[in-house]
Design a protein around this motif. Structure first.
Motif, PDB file in Angstrom:
ATOM      1  N   ARG A   1       0.835  -1.179   0.000  1.00  0.00           N
ATOM      2  CA  ARG A   1       0.000   0.000   0.000  1.00  0.00           C
ATOM      3  C   ARG A   1       0.874   1.234   0.000  1.00  0.00           C
ATOM      4  O   ARG A   1       0.560   2.202  -0.654  1.00  0.00           O
ATOM      5  CB  ARG A   1      -0.918   0.010   1.216  1.00  0.00           C
ATOM      6  CG  ARG A   1      -2.060  -0.939   1.085  1.00  0.00           C
ATOM      7  CD  ARG A   1      -3.043  -0.809   2.214  1.00  0.00           C
ATOM      8  NE  ARG A   1      -3.461   0.545   2.340  1.00  0.00           N
ATOM      9  CZ  ARG A   1      -4.128   1.019   3.378  1.00  0.00           C
ATOM     10  NH1 ARG A   1      -4.437   0.236   4.359  1.00  0.00           N
ATOM     11  NH2 ARG A   1      -4.478   2.273   3.424  1.00  0.00           N
ATOM     12  N   ARG A   2       1.980   1.247   0.719  1.00  0.00           N
ATOM     13  CA  ARG A   2       2.749   2.462   0.836  1.00  0.00           C
ATOM     14  C   ARG A   2       4.114   2.369   0.191  1.00  0.00           C
ATOM     15  O   ARG A   2       4.585   3.321  -0.383  1.00  0.00           O
ATOM     16  CB  ARG A   2       2.920   2.838   2.301  1.00  0.00           C
ATOM     17  CG  ARG A   2       1.569   3.138   2.920  1.00  0.00           C
ATOM     18  CD  ARG A   2       1.573   4.427   3.658  1.00  0.00           C
ATOM     19  NE  ARG A   2       0.203   4.761   3.970  1.00  0.00           N
ATOM     20  CZ  ARG A   2      -0.196   5.186   5.129  1.00  0.00           C
ATOM     21  NH1 ARG A   2       0.670   5.377   6.077  1.00  0.00           N
ATOM     22  NH2 ARG A   2      -1.450   5.465   5.335  1.00  0.00           N
TER      23      ARG A   2
ATOM     24  N   GLU B   1      -2.681   3.713  -2.324  1.00  0.00           N
ATOM     25  CA  GLU B   1      -2.851   2.731  -1.256  1.00  0.00           C
ATOM     26  C   GLU B   1      -3.715   1.553  -1.691  1.00  0.00           C
ATOM     27  O   GLU B   1      -3.552   0.437  -1.199  1.00  0.00           O
ATOM     28  CB  GLU B   1      -3.501   3.377  -0.030  1.00  0.00           C
ATOM     29  CG  GLU B   1      -2.613   4.362   0.700  1.00  0.00           C
ATOM     30  CD  GLU B   1      -3.293   4.920   1.929  1.00  0.00           C
ATOM     31  OE1 GLU B   1      -2.616   5.045   2.962  1.00  0.00           O
ATOM     32  OE2 GLU B   1      -4.499   5.220   1.862  1.00  0.00           O
TER      33      GLU B   1
END
Length: 352
Positions: A17-18, A285
């Protein structure tokens, strides 16, 4: 075709996601874990009655799961004191295979793959709804297709055999007098992004049926035109569900309630903060589709947590259609499909 053949093997991949970290486990399963990655909280102390320390959630890269995305990003899971780990799949049948196997606690999957799993294992239960509508049958731009009958002889992509999109396509072909196995060529499984690329490629597929945001993306990118939205095929049809097993319901009732509450928090957020919700869902994300795509795509779904009568009746309709198509061996009604005790205990929920 045997039911086991409906569960398509997913290719192992790496995601994040990051920091673009994806960990593949098993056959094509990517885990997104950690507090910053999946709305995780400090694990509940071992032995708390009705609570599981870590609840694994099966999800797919689709707008259909927007309330859960919102619940993670906005820390609604943390606020409800539930520690979750998101496990990524590419289609509902794969999720249900893992729910039945006990590798996933709660799956967000379409009605048909849930019914197919229930047909073999009576412990499978729908405990909540996610949304109505949200898919489309679209074709390569410029083909001039005016009706489903015009698809004869063409190659059509579906996300996976046994998915809700596949079942709806079968019914539309049948209504148009076309045979699913003889009059068209089915390409499956195929992810939404690959569908768009194939539509843009000479010699690629002619049409596809897929969930949002890929229908909207295909149109906005100039690759396709929509023949039918799923709400045109079956107005108000149920789509994705919140599904688990009787074992989880009985052993972890507090964790189930917490998940349902956080999911409803996500539904309420979409209703009251639509622009921000579109930005979150379309961000890196989650879907990386972009806010502008999501501002349009999210309009094609009605989100909820507590299923209404339309959802309940529509699920029974799918069960009858799947029996008629020979996909299910047994008859199923809401009595054996649903266990709504937990969601009903939460009171009324708004729709978005």
């Amino acid at each position: 075709m045997a039911l086991d053949e409906l569960f398509d093997k997913v290719q192992e991949e790496k995601t994040s996601r990051r920091n673009v970290l994806k960990m593949g486990i098993g056959a094509g399963i990517a885990v997104i874990g950690g507090a910053s990655l999946a709305g995780c909280t400090t694990p509940t102390p071992t032995g708390t009655p009705g609570v599981k320390d870590l609840v694994k959630i099966g999800w797919m890269p689709t707008d259909h799961h927007a309330p859960a995305f919102i619940a993670s990003t906005k820390k609604f899971f943390e606020n409800r004191n539930i520690n979750v780990e998101f496990v990524k799949f590419t289609a509902g049948p794969q999720i249900m295979q893992q729910v039945v196997a006990g590798n996933i606690d709660i799956g967000m999957a379409g009605v048909p793959p849930v019914l197919a799993a229930l047909d073999k294992d009576s412990t499978v239960k729908i405990v909540g709804a996610v949304h109505n509508n949200g898919s489309a049958l679209f074709f390569r731009k410029g083909l001039g297709i005016k009706s489903v009958a015009d698809l004869k002889g063409m190659e059509i992509a579906v996300p996976s055999v046994g998915s809700i999109q596949d079942i709806m396509l079968r019914e539309q072909l049948q209504k148009a007098g076309l045979d699913y196995t003889k009059d068209v060529s089915i390409k499956a499984p195929m992810p939404g992004g690959d569908m768009i690329k194939s539509l843009e490629t000479e010699g690629g597929i002619s049409a596809a049926i897929m969930w949002e945001p890929f229908a909207t993306m295909a149109v906005q990118q100039g690759a396709a035109e929509v023949l039918l939205w799923s709400e045109d095929m079956m107005p108000g049809h149920p789509c994705d569900t919140i599904t688990t097993t009787t074992g989880f319901i009985e052993n972890y009732p507090e964790s189930l309630k917490a998940f349902l509450q956080a999911h409803q928090d996500g539904v309420d957020f979409i209703k009251s903060n639509f622009d921000e919700a579109a930005e979150i869902v379309g961000g890196s994300e989650w879907l990386n589709s972009g806010k502008e795509v999501e501002l349009e795509a999210l309009k094609h779904m009605t989100f909820m947590t507590k299923p209404d009568e339309t959802f309940l009746a529509g699920t029974e309709t799918f069960a009858r259609k799947m029996k008629d198509l020979g996909i299910l061996k047994n008859d199923h009604t809401r009595a054996d499909i649903f266990d709504l005790n937990a969601v009903n205990s939460l009171g009324g929920g708004t729709r978005a």
